[in-house]
Write a protein that holds these residues in place. Structure first.
Motif, short mmCIF file in Angstrom:
data_model
loop_
_atom_site.label_atom_id
_atom_site.label_comp_id
_atom_site.label_asym_id
_atom_site.label_seq_id
_atom_site.Cartn_x
_atom_site.Cartn_y
_atom_site.Cartn_z
N GLU A 32 24.22 19.04 -10.99
CA GLU A 32 24.90 19.16 -12.27
C GLU A 32 24.69 17.89 -13.08
N ASN A 33 24.26 18.04 -14.33
CA ASN A 33 24.02 16.87 -15.16
C ASN A 33 24.18 17.21 -16.63
N THR A 34 24.32 16.17 -17.43
CA THR A 34 24.43 16.31 -18.88
C THR A 34 23.46 15.35 -19.54
N ALA A 35 22.64 15.88 -20.45
CA ALA A 35 21.71 15.06 -21.22
C ALA A 35 22.40 14.63 -22.50
N MET A 36 22.27 13.35 -22.82
CA MET A 36 22.93 12.79 -24.00
C MET A 36 21.92 11.97 -24.81
N GLY A 37 22.25 11.71 -26.06
CA GLY A 37 21.40 10.88 -26.90
C GLY A 37 21.61 11.23 -28.36
N PHE A 38 20.56 11.07 -29.15
CA PHE A 38 20.61 11.31 -30.59
C PHE A 38 19.48 12.26 -30.98
N VAL A 39 19.78 13.21 -31.87
CA VAL A 39 18.76 14.10 -32.42
C VAL A 39 18.95 14.17 -33.93
N ALA A 40 17.87 14.54 -34.62
CA ALA A 40 17.94 14.65 -36.08
C ALA A 40 17.00 15.73 -36.58
N GLY A 41 17.40 16.38 -37.66
CA GLY A 41 16.56 17.32 -38.36
C GLY A 41 16.21 18.58 -37.58
N PHE A 42 15.22 19.29 -38.12
CA PHE A 42 14.81 20.56 -37.50
C PHE A 42 14.21 20.34 -36.11
N VAL A 43 13.58 19.19 -35.89
CA VAL A 43 13.02 18.90 -34.56
C VAL A 43 14.16 18.72 -33.57
N GLY A 44 15.20 18.02 -33.97
CA GLY A 44 16.37 17.84 -33.10
C GLY A 44 17.02 19.16 -32.74
N GLU A 45 17.12 20.06 -33.71
CA GLU A 45 17.70 21.38 -33.43
C GLU A 45 16.85 22.15 -32.43
N GLU A 46 15.53 22.03 -32.53
CA GLU A 46 14.65 22.71 -31.58
C GLU A 46 14.78 22.09 -30.19
N ILE A 47 14.95 20.80 -30.11
CA ILE A 47 15.17 20.13 -28.82
C ILE A 47 16.43 20.70 -28.17
N LEU A 48 17.51 20.80 -28.92
CA LEU A 48 18.76 21.34 -28.38
C LEU A 48 18.62 22.79 -27.97
N ARG A 49 17.90 23.58 -28.78
CA ARG A 49 17.69 25.00 -28.46
C ARG A 49 16.94 25.15 -27.14
N ARG A 50 15.89 24.35 -26.97
CA ARG A 50 15.09 24.44 -25.75
C ARG A 50 15.87 23.97 -24.53
N LEU A 51 16.69 22.94 -24.69
CA LEU A 51 17.52 22.48 -23.56
C LEU A 51 18.49 23.58 -23.15
N GLU A 52 19.07 24.26 -24.12
CA GLU A 52 19.98 25.35 -23.81
C GLU A 52 19.26 26.47 -23.05
#
Length: 91
Positions: free
Chosen positions: A52-72
């Motif tokens: 069990e783990n949690t990824a943390m950091g900073f994201v921005a813009g449409f690229v950041g949203e895609e990063i979050l979508r793929r992690l999900e």
């Protein structure tokens, strides 16, 4: 619970060529897009091992949203701070 921090997450683009034509036109035979950054890579390995783990950091813009979508989609818990300006990195 393990926490990973990725201060500079990204989308990694990988293109595969059938052959490299120096001085000519090269077209991708395949493309692969994945999320990257040292902390995200660590979280991906941990998730694969069932840790069990949690990824943390900073994201921005449409690229950041895609990063979050793929992690999900990968089933990795993500608690990133969304920045108001800029874009996360693409490699």
């Amino acid at each position: 619970m393990v926490y990973s921090v990725t201060l500079n997450p990204c989308l990694d683009y990988l293109y595969t060529l059938e052959a490299l034509r120096l001085g000519g036109t090269n077209r991708a035979a395949e493309e692969n897009i994945s999320v990257g950054g040292k902390g995200i890579n660590f979280s991906t390995v941990l998730a694969g091992l069932g840790v069990e783990n949690t990824a943390m950091g900073f994201v921005a813009g449409f690229v950041g949203e895609e990063i979050l979508r793929r992690l999900e989609l990968m089933g990795i818990r993500a608690e990133f701070v969304r920045l108001d300006s800029g874009n996360s990195r693409i490699n």
